[in-house]
Design an enzyme around this catalytic site. Sequence first.
Site, PDB file in Angstrom:
ATOM      1  CG  ASN A 107      -1.984   5.994   5.293  1.00  0.00           C
ATOM      2  OD1 ASN A 107      -1.087   6.414   5.360  1.00  0.00           O
ATOM      3  ND2 ASN A 107      -2.521   6.314   6.339  1.00  0.00           N
ATOM      4  CG  PHE A 111       5.331  11.423   3.923  1.00  0.00           C
ATOM      5  CD1 PHE A 111       4.463  11.117   4.099  1.00  0.00           C
ATOM      6  CD2 PHE A 111       7.008  12.197   4.664  1.00  0.00           C
ATOM      7  CE1 PHE A 111       4.540  11.891   5.455  1.00  0.00           C
ATOM      8  CE2 PHE A 111       6.880  12.506   5.418  1.00  0.00           C
ATOM      9  CZ  PHE A 111       4.898  12.565   6.439  1.00  0.00           C
ATOM     10  CB  SER A 176       4.608  11.000   8.913  1.00  0.00           C
ATOM     11  OG  SER A 176       4.118   9.472   8.212  1.00  0.00           O
ATOM     12  CG  ASN A 178       2.745   5.216   7.045  1.00  0.00           C
ATOM     13  OD1 ASN A 178       3.119   4.653   8.022  1.00  0.00           O
ATOM     14  ND2 ASN A 178       1.810   6.132   7.668  1.00  0.00           N
ATOM     15  CB  THR A 179       8.801   8.434   7.377  1.00  0.00           C
ATOM     16  OG1 THR A 179       8.225   9.083   6.573  1.00  0.00           O
ATOM     17  CG2 THR A 179      10.095   9.829   6.968  1.00  0.00           C
ATOM     18  CE  LYS A 212      -1.763  15.636   9.857  1.00  0.00           C
ATOM     19  NZ  LYS A 212      -2.464  15.123   8.639  1.00  0.00           N
ATOM     20  CG  ASN A 241      -0.679  11.945   9.866  1.00  0.00           C
ATOM     21  OD1 ASN A 241      -0.884  11.159   9.949  1.00  0.00           O
ATOM     22  ND2 ASN A 241       0.510  12.617   9.981  1.00  0.00           N
TER      23      ASN A 241
END
Length: 264
Positions: A107, A111, A176, A178-179, A212, A241
């Site tokens: 994925n 966010f 994450s 993805n940021t 996390k 994660n």
Amino acid sequence: MSYRLIRPLLFALDAERAHHLSLAALRMMPTAAALAPDPMLTTMVAGIRFPNPVGLAAGYDKDGRIAHKMHGFGFGFAELGTLTPLAQPGNPQPRLFRLVEDKAVINRFGFNNGGQGAAADRIARYRRPVGEGPVIGINIGANKDAAAAGRGIADYVMGVTCMAPLADYLTVNISSPNTPGLRALQDRSALDALLGAVMAARAPGGPPIFLKVAPDLEPADVEDIAAACIDHRVDALIVSNTTISRPALRSVHAGEAGGCRARR
Ligand SMILES: Cc1cc2nc3c(=O)[nH]c(=O)nc-3n(C[C@H](O)[C@H](O)[C@H](O)COP(=O)(O)O)c2cc1C
């Protein structure tokens, strides 16, 4: 209906659509009573009594729509989020890929969420007093443009201020993939600044704070993070994660960017 029957239906749909449909179905279902806790499974972490150690991880219920219903399915806790201060759409679709042959998923949602203010209003409607009812964790992050705007830490401080009154625990998510710039907060000096600000923002008597982290860390990073957590009295670590590594995947989607979660 068992998962064996529902699975072919869900897998016939685009992965993100299936995700939203399952959430919509859960929203329509009544809230079931929690299953009777088994004392053998009761787990204490940071002063919280989890009826069992199996929880729903962040990312499924990003906006806190059904977290309070998951104990009726046997979960010991549910973590909602990641929530950012401002609503944001996330990355363009498609951004969720099933790797069926690999029993994996990639994925890069980025966010996508409706923002902390809207979620706080929603959660306040079902939230029982902290310590009563199902254990609900709230996972907070930074908006996509925060790092570039020099606002990374401020976004987390805002998350603590806004969400702490509603959470059994708060998760500071710096993991994450993805940021942009988010995982750079795992570097020692950035982490010291972040944890100092976050712990100071928690009011006395506020919820435990969990950090996390990503799985893609060098041994020296792990030592730095552990030392920072001890120094700043972080209550627990969530490890971990999804990974940016791609260990021997066969699916056509193996090359997609994002975080990968493969069945072990
Ligand atoms: C589709 C998807 C979306 C996710 N979104 C988030 C998220 O918004 N915030 C977060 O902290 N973790 C997110 N995660 C990571 C999970 O919370 C979890 O840490 C990861 O799947 C590894 O846990 P597991 O080994 O139990 O699967 C996401 C994972 C998946 C597969």
